[in-house]
Design a protein around this motif. Structure first.
Motif, PDB file in Angstrom:
ATOM      1  N   SER A   1      -1.622 -91.661 -10.455  1.00 35.44           N
ATOM      2  CA  SER A   1      -2.054 -92.851 -11.192  1.00 35.44           C
ATOM      3  C   SER A   1      -3.447 -93.282 -10.726  1.00 35.44           C
ATOM      4  O   SER A   1      -3.791 -93.158  -9.545  1.00 35.44           O
ATOM      5  N   PRO A   2      -4.278 -93.791 -11.639  1.00 32.55           N
ATOM      6  CA  PRO A   2      -5.616 -94.272 -11.249  1.00 32.55           C
ATOM      7  C   PRO A   2      -5.570 -95.347 -10.177  1.00 32.55           C
ATOM      8  O   PRO A   2      -6.492 -95.453  -9.368  1.00 32.55           O
TER       9      PRO A   2
ATOM     10  N   GLY B   1     -12.212 -89.204 -14.805  1.00 33.87           N
ATOM     11  CA  GLY B   1     -11.609 -90.046 -15.836  1.00 33.87           C
ATOM     12  C   GLY B   1     -10.934 -89.241 -16.933  1.00 33.87           C
ATOM     13  O   GLY B   1      -9.821 -89.580 -17.380  1.00 33.87           O
TER      14      GLY B   1
ATOM     15  N   LEU C   1      -7.665 -87.880 -15.580  1.00 31.25           N
ATOM     16  CA  LEU C   1      -6.624 -88.898 -15.485  1.00 31.25           C
ATOM     17  C   LEU C   1      -6.063 -89.280 -16.852  1.00 31.25           C
ATOM     18  O   LEU C   1      -4.885 -89.627 -16.977  1.00 31.25           O
TER      19      LEU C   1
END
Length: 476
Positions: free
Chosen positions: A180-181, A423, A426
């Motif tokens: 998870s970010p 990014g 993710l």
């Protein structure tokens, strides 16, 4: 006196920054990062790298306006006597906490790995005596010592993937960028606590007169540290998996213990440890010298040699009394450092950026940079017209003709591209695993290109400094 005469060059500052950041990352934080970010832990250093580049920009701007001054002296100029003393007191408290943390952590590392029967107090005593010895010398001494070991350490780290090739399993890294970010963000915040040690470089701004060299050295040194520490995390997960390093006290040391070259070279960890030791010790000496420079600045002096012994004794006493157990040391180092750094450094740096605008830029090389680059480009263009038929020389000529601002902007674009890769991974790797794999390869390629681009930026800054020095001498 050392405070008045010591000078270090651009390369030495770059390698000192690399040792400063890598020395902290090797001690304890990496097992916490693996625990937080799991198999994607090798992406966490992207966020603190941006923070480092911001500090490098602030230091370059300060050096342009206050050449020949270090950070503690600049604080008195910017904030006045009382607020400047308050800012310096905050910096000194931070340096003191860093020394407490590193001395106890390194003492426990030696006691656990090398000398398990030696009392920890004796190990800390020996480390402090060593700091007191170097505290009577200049920063030039530790810079030259670091010149001997850091290139070997850098080359040895790059060889680790080949030395561990029979132990690496890429299946342990997959799926890539499915963490998870929020967890990656937590890992980045933990790393900011250790990367915040770069504020120490401000104590040595007066040793390099050229602000462009300071900026490029800090950028290249920090990106070297990011690349090497990311490589360590990558190998830890690829060799040990995402779970085992999180439960090891020193996963880096466990990693190098897996190196086996034939049947009789199975203790390569001792050889590698002999290279790691000077890097970590050099970091502590670097911090201790900054601590002494800061104390001497409170009485408006640069000669810090007389206070080395009392400062060392104070450090010895507080280090022994500061912590009661091993978990306290590691909790303080890993979880208190981000709080300490983020509680004052961003505010202090922002205030410096605002207040420094009252002072004009006085560093001469920036007034001559444009003309020097144009002249250099004209000379190289003329030389290329002379019929240089060697492709290697032509390529070197073309790279040398690129301006320093172009290298700087290219590095910033590459860093932004690294965020794009992470990014994208993710966002899409949970549904398309191949996108995560491609993003991981792209991120590794970005780090490699950043090393090259910042190295060229350093070379360009050195060339511009050499060209502007005769002109500034004639002007004076």
């Amino acid at each position: 006196m050392p405070g008045n005469t010591q000078v270090i060059n651009q390369r030495q500052l770059c390698w000192l920054v690399g040792s400063l950041l890598i020395g902290g990352g090797l001690l304890s934080i990496q097992h916490e990062l693996v625990r937080v970010a799991h198999m994607d832990t090798w992406f966490v250093y992207l966020l603190p790298t941006v923070y480092i580049l911001f500090i490098a920009y602030v230091f370059a701007q300060l050096s342009m306006r206050f050449p020949g001054k270090h950070l503690f002296e600049i604080n008195f100029i910017l904030f006045g006597r009382w607020f400047g003393m308050l800012a310096n007191a905050l910096l000194l408290i931070h340096l003191w906490f860093i020394l407490l943390r590193d001395l106890r952590m390194f003492g426990k590392f030696i006691g656990t790995i090398l000398l398990p029967n030696t009392p920890e107090e004796m190990l800390v005593l020996l480390l402090v005596v060593m700091l007191m010895f170097y505290g009577r010398a200049s920063a030039e001494v530790i810079s030259r010592v670091n010149d001997l070991f850091f290139p070997v350490f850098f080359a040895l780290t790059l060889l680790l993937p080949f030395l561990l090739s029979n132990e690496i399993s890429f299946r342990l890294l997959q799926p890539i960028l499915t963490t998870s970010p929020l967890r990656l963000g937590y890992g980045g915040l933990l790393s900011v606590g250790w990367y915040g040690d770069i504020i120490i470089a401000g104590a040595f701004l007066h040793m390099i007169w050229n602000s462009r060299q300071i900026h490029s050295a800090l950028r290249h040194g920090s990106l070297m540290a990011t690349a090497l520490l990311s490589l360590f995390l990558f190998l830890e997960v690829a060799v040990l998996g995402p779970n085992i390093p999180a439960n090891l006290l020193y996963p880096n040391y466990s990693l190098v213990q897996h190196i086996q070259i034939t049947d009789f070279l199975d203790r390569m960890d001792l050889l590698i440890l002999s290279i790691w030791f000077p890097i970590i010790v050099g970091k502590m000496i670097f911090i201790y010298l900054a601590f002494l420079i800061g104390i001497a600045s409170l009485i408006r002096q640069r000669d810090y040699t007389l206070i080395s012994s009392p400062a060392g004794l104070f450090l010895l006493l507080t280090t022994i009394l500061a912590f009661k157990s091993t978990p306290e040391v590691f909790s303080f180092g890993n979880y208190s450092s981000p709080v300490i750094v983020l509680s004052y450094q961003p505010v202090l740096l922002a205030a410096m950026l605002l207040l420094m605008r009252r002072f004009p830029k006085r560093n001469p090389e920036h007034h001559e940079e444009g003309s020097s680059e144009k002249k250099q480009g004209h000379d190289r263009t003329g030389m290329s017209k002379g019929g240089n038929r060697h492709p290697g020389k032509r390529l070197g000529t073309r790279l040398g003709a690129v301006s320093s601002r172009t290298w700087l902007r290219t590095g910033n674009v590459l860093l932004a591209l690294g965020f794009v890769f992470v990014g994208a991974g993710l966002l899409f790797s949970r549904n398309y695993a191949v996108i995560g794999t491609l993003a991981g390869f792209g991120y590794a390629l970005v780090l490699a290109l950043l090393l090259f681009v910042t190295h060229m930026e350093m070379r360009k800054a050195k060339d511009l400094a050499a060209r502007s020095a005769p002109n500034s001498a004639r002007t004076s």
